[in-house]
Design an enzyme around this catalytic site. Structure first.
Site, short mmCIF file in Angstrom:
data_model
loop_
_atom_site.label_atom_id
_atom_site.label_comp_id
_atom_site.label_asym_id
_atom_site.label_seq_id
_atom_site.Cartn_x
_atom_site.Cartn_y
_atom_site.Cartn_z
NE ARG A 1 -1.67 -2.15 2.93
CZ ARG A 1 -1.71 -3.44 2.60
NH1 ARG A 1 -2.69 -3.89 1.86
NH2 ARG A 1 -0.78 -4.29 2.99
CB THR A 2 3.49 2.53 2.24
OG1 THR A 2 2.74 2.17 3.39
CG2 THR A 2 4.18 3.85 2.48
CE LYS B 1 27.28 -4.24 -6.73
NZ LYS B 1 27.60 -3.22 -7.74
NE ARG C 1 7.32 0.58 4.92
CZ ARG C 1 6.08 0.12 4.79
NH1 ARG C 1 5.88 -1.12 4.36
NH2 ARG C 1 5.04 0.88 5.07
CG HIS D 1 3.85 4.01 8.56
ND1 HIS D 1 3.97 4.84 7.46
CD2 HIS D 1 3.46 2.80 8.07
CE1 HIS D 1 3.66 4.17 6.38
NE2 HIS D 1 3.36 2.92 6.71
N1 ASP Z 1 1.54 -1.72 6.75
C1 ASP Z 1 1.75 -1.26 8.09
C2 ASP Z 1 3.21 -0.96 8.35
O1 ASP Z 1 4.01 -0.97 7.43
C3 ASP Z 1 1.16 -2.18 9.12
C4 ASP Z 1 1.73 -3.57 9.19
O2 ASP Z 1 2.67 -3.93 8.46
O3 ASP Z 1 1.21 -4.34 9.99
O4 ASP Z 1 3.58 -0.67 9.47
#
Ligand code: ASP
Length: 314
Positions: free
Chosen positions: A53-54, A82, A103, A131
């Site tokens: 999603r993100t 590497k 991320r 987040h």
């Molecule tokens: N998608 C969310 C996160 O990246 C929640 C999860 O992974 O549970 O934190």
């Protein structure tokens, strides 16, 4: 910290949040008002951890604003393999892109990375830390379904490792909310987060519970989370907890008809599929809200005249 890095929701005041949500609502109503506003803009995507999603909603958002993305791709096929450091990777990619989305599995990674770059950097999840862009779409969904003031919310599941929970809890202290945290004792909110919440908001309106039962009837929103298996140092500990804190149609018998059920997704088995078709379920809508909300964030971040922090009110 530069104003145009978004690392934690603690950086955002009520005014900042309302500004972002209002802009997201305008975009939701009529996306054509911002189509092509950021033509030629490139967003760098650096995902050192899995994401659906993100990552995809950032990509969709950037493209719907007329821009495009450059994606580092999977860690295994990048120079990280590497032995390249995060600091070097972000310094290289800031030369290709106008803003970065990062991320990383390590808590604090986004803060560290932001110190090496001049382009805006958005934290898309740093380990069990924060987040903040998820929080913005969570707040948007709560505002649409239940309103952000005079809100009673239950946040249930893995409150220790769940970064979406930490960011959401901080942001909610800007509003008139009562936050109920429901988890096994071993997955309670980290004590430093509880301390911080009290620092952010006097009285903070927070309570901790080990069972949903006692609190469910009073909730406007129930925010369910996944047990973050990948963050458990010991798989046996995960196995002891897995399968607890699930909800199904029977559980919700005791809830108000207006209860909104949310989840940042992915779910494993926390919410029975039979709830999907009920009026309670808002988690797919929540995921879809990621696009207008991230469009609003990127538009504000990338427009010289606006900025996320409006008139300097941080
Ligand atoms: N998608 C969310 C996160 O990246 C929640 C999860 O992974 O549970 O934190």
């Amino acid at each position: 910290m530069r104003h145009d890095h978004l690392i934690t929701s603690k950086q955002l005041s009520r005014g900042n949040i309302e500004n972002i949500l209002d802009h997201a609502a305008e975009i939701d109503d009529d996306p054509s008002t911002v189509a092509d506003r950021h033509a030629e803009t490139l967003l760098g995507l650096l995902f050192f951890e899995p994401s659906t999603r993100t990552k995809m909603s950032f990509e969709t958002a950037m493209k719907r604003l007329g821009g495009d993305v450059v994606d580092m791709g999977p860690v295994d096929s990048s120079s990280v393999k590497k032995g390249e450091t995060l600091a070097d990777t972000v310094r290289v990619i800031e030369g290709y892109a106008d803003a970065l989305v990062v991320r990383h599995p390590k808590q604090g990674a986004a803060t560290m990375a932001s110190e090496f770059v001049d382009v805006p950097l958005l934290n898309a999840g740093d380990g069990a830390g924060h987040h903040p862009t998820q929080t913005m779409l969570d707040l948007y969904t709560i505002r649409e379904n239940a309103g952000l003031d005079d809100l009673t919310i239950g946040i249930m599941g893995d409150l220790k490792y769940g970064r979406t929970v930490h960011s959401l809890a901080y942001a909610l202290t800007n509003f008139d909310t009562r936050q109920h945290f429901i988890s096994p004792e071993s997955l309670q909110l980290p004590r430093e987060v509880v301390y911080d919440l009290h620092q952010q908001q006097e009285g903070a309106g927070i309570r901790e519970h080990d069972s949903l039962e006692e609190i469910l009837p009073s909730l406007d929103v129930l925010y369910v989370t996944r047990i973050q298996r990948e963050r458990f140092p010991d798989e046996n500990e995960y196995q002891k907890i897995a399968g607890e804190y699930q909800i199904d149609a029977d559980t919700l018998e005791a809830a108000s008809d207006d209860l909104t059920v949310m989840h940042p997704l992915p779910r494993v088995d926390e919410i029975a599929p039979e709830i999907d078709e009920t009026d309670h379920a808002a988690y797919f809508e929540q995921a879809h809200n990621g696009v207008p909300v991230r469009m609003a964030l990127l538009d504000l971040l990338l427009s010289d005249d606006k900025g996320i922090w409006g008139d300097g009110d941080e």
